[in-house]
Design an enzyme around this catalytic site. Structure first.
Site, mmCIF file in Angstrom:
data_model
loop_
_atom_site.group_PDB
_atom_site.id
_atom_site.type_symbol
_atom_site.label_atom_id
_atom_site.label_comp_id
_atom_site.label_asym_id
_atom_site.label_seq_id
_atom_site.Cartn_x
_atom_site.Cartn_y
_atom_site.Cartn_z
ATOM 1 N N ASN A 64 0.721 -1.106 -0.062
ATOM 2 C CA ASN A 64 0.048 0.159 -0.005
ATOM 3 C C ASN A 64 0.799 1.314 0.101
ATOM 4 O O ASN A 64 0.571 2.148 -0.522
ATOM 5 C CB ASN A 64 -0.997 -0.106 1.184
ATOM 6 C CG ASN A 64 -2.272 0.699 1.122
ATOM 7 O OD1 ASN A 64 -2.866 0.651 0.118
ATOM 8 N ND2 ASN A 64 -2.586 1.294 1.844
ATOM 9 N N ILE B 12 -5.871 4.523 -7.622
ATOM 10 C CA ILE B 12 -5.641 3.236 -6.763
ATOM 11 C C ILE B 12 -5.977 3.584 -5.268
ATOM 12 O O ILE B 12 -4.933 4.283 -4.992
ATOM 13 C CB ILE B 12 -4.444 2.590 -7.069
ATOM 14 C CG1 ILE B 12 -4.121 2.352 -8.625
ATOM 15 C CG2 ILE B 12 -4.268 1.136 -6.143
ATOM 16 C CD1 ILE B 12 -3.037 1.430 -8.945
ATOM 17 N N PRO B 13 -6.953 3.317 -4.917
ATOM 18 C CA PRO B 13 -7.266 4.449 -3.587
ATOM 19 C C PRO B 13 -6.740 3.639 -2.217
ATOM 20 O O PRO B 13 -7.421 3.135 -1.333
ATOM 21 C CB PRO B 13 -8.847 4.199 -3.629
ATOM 22 C CG PRO B 13 -9.287 2.852 -4.188
ATOM 23 C CD PRO B 13 -8.130 2.780 -5.296
ATOM 24 N N CYS B 14 -5.554 3.660 -2.008
ATOM 25 C CA CYS B 14 -4.801 3.394 -0.830
ATOM 26 C C CYS B 14 -5.381 4.099 0.307
ATOM 27 O O CYS B 14 -5.131 3.896 1.574
ATOM 28 C CB CYS B 14 -3.285 3.593 -1.001
ATOM 29 S SG CYS B 14 -2.530 5.061 -1.434
ATOM 30 N N HIS B 15 -5.822 5.095 0.031
ATOM 31 C CA HIS B 15 -6.642 6.221 1.253
ATOM 32 C C HIS B 15 -7.800 5.473 1.803
ATOM 33 O O HIS B 15 -8.097 5.752 3.079
ATOM 34 C CB HIS B 15 -6.722 7.344 0.743
ATOM 35 C CG HIS B 15 -7.696 7.571 -0.190
ATOM 36 N ND1 HIS B 15 -7.773 7.412 -1.671
ATOM 37 C CD2 HIS B 15 -9.299 7.586 -0.079
ATOM 38 C CE1 HIS B 15 -8.911 7.476 -2.229
ATOM 39 N NE2 HIS B 15 -9.895 7.669 -1.448
#
Length: 157
Positions: free
Chosen positions: A112, A121-124
């Site tokens: 991540n 790429i929604p690492c949040h």
């Protein structure tokens, strides 16, 4: 292959986008506030448009040609991140289970952390198993802002 670069001015700081004709391979927060005023290459225009729609609250799913670069494990994590619904969160452990590596929560966290295509790429959307915000290369305040932004957009529907 020629690498193209563009910048997007977001409410939470400037983003630097890099890509080629093959796709976007990097969207990262840029430190500082001054960014060059470049005319974006056509291969980056759609990314800029979709980022703008995301920040305005009218786009929930990115549909872009990506050139994802990483190990097979990292790619499996990043592909799973793209399955986390807009406005929702998942834990590192849940991601590990989803990719068939139940004991690899720490490795998921490391993958991540190496995501070079933030927001898209929604690492949040990945949080600690106790529900707390943890780790975000752009700063926890940005992670919190992005999660609140998505929840606020969902409330307007």
């Amino acid at each position: 292959m020629k690498i193209h670069k563009a910048f997007y001015r977001s409410e939470i700081g400037p983003l630097e986008i890099r890509g080629t004709e093959e796709g976007i391979f990097s969207v990262l927060f840029r430190t500082g506030t001054s960014i060059p005023d470049l005319k974006p290459h056509s291969s980056l225009s759609e990314c800029l448009k979709q980022l703008d729609e995301y920040f305005k609250g009218s786009l929930r799913t990115f549909d872009l040609k990506l050139d994802i670069q990483g190990t097979d494990f990292q790619k499996s994590v990043w592909n799973e991140l793209r399955r986390i619904p807009y406005g929702k969160t998942s834990s590192y452990g849940e991601i590990a289970v989803c990719i068939g590596r139940a004991k690899a929560a720490r490795a998921v966290g490391n993958a991540n952390n190496r995501n070079n295509i933030v927001i898209i790429i929604p690492c949040h959307r990945v949080i600690a198993s106790n529900g707390r915000l943890a780790g975000f290369g752009g700063g926890l305040w940005r992670k919190e802002w992005l999660l609140k932004h998505e929840k606020k957009v969902l409330c307007r529907i």
